[in-house]
Design a protein around this motif. Structure first.
Motif: not given
Length: 137
Positions: A48-68
């Protein structure tokens, strides 16, 4: 300043409209040892605490799970666990490809956070690439 922030929010919302799913490849699944008491492995990369950062089109996005909390548990019989240990070897790790369905978006300065639900994954032994499990959640 208000116009700039509003433009960023609208841009972030537009960037995720129509996005239905994401597939992430994770180099280290963080596979635990088998727990015979509960009959399961834990895939720490899906906690549940995992995050997955990535960059797309100069935007810094973080993905978080809601069912971790449920996605991280992989139920296995003792026989299946033995096969997994054989495929991994003594010090083998595992890689993970996980399919996520986007469930929400929270815009942020120059990016934001996507929330997603893990719906399936494939876990493979690092050294050999042997498939350990393909699961649908």
């Amino acid at each position: 300043m208000r116009a700039t922030i509003r433009a960023e929010l609208l841009s972030a919302a537009e960037a995720v409209r129509e996005v239905g799913s994401i597939r992430l490849s994770i180099h280290d699944a963080g596979l635990s040892a088998y727990d015979p008491t509960y009959g399961e492995f834990t895939i720490r990369a899906l906690s549940p605490s995992s995050t997955f950062p990535f960059e797309a089109f100069t935007q810094k996005i973080t993905v978080k799970l809601d069912n971790g909390s449920t996605a991280q548990m992989w139920k296995a019989t003792p026989e299946e666990a033995r096969v997994v240990r054989d495929k991994l070897g003594n010090y083998g790790g595992a890689t993970l490809d996980v399919e996520l369905v986007v469930t929400g978006a929270v815009p942020g300065p120059r990016g934001g956070t996507l929330t997603a639900r893990a719906v399936g994954y494939e876990l493979r032994a690092k050294g050999s690439g042997a498939t350990l499990v393909r699961a649908r959640l």
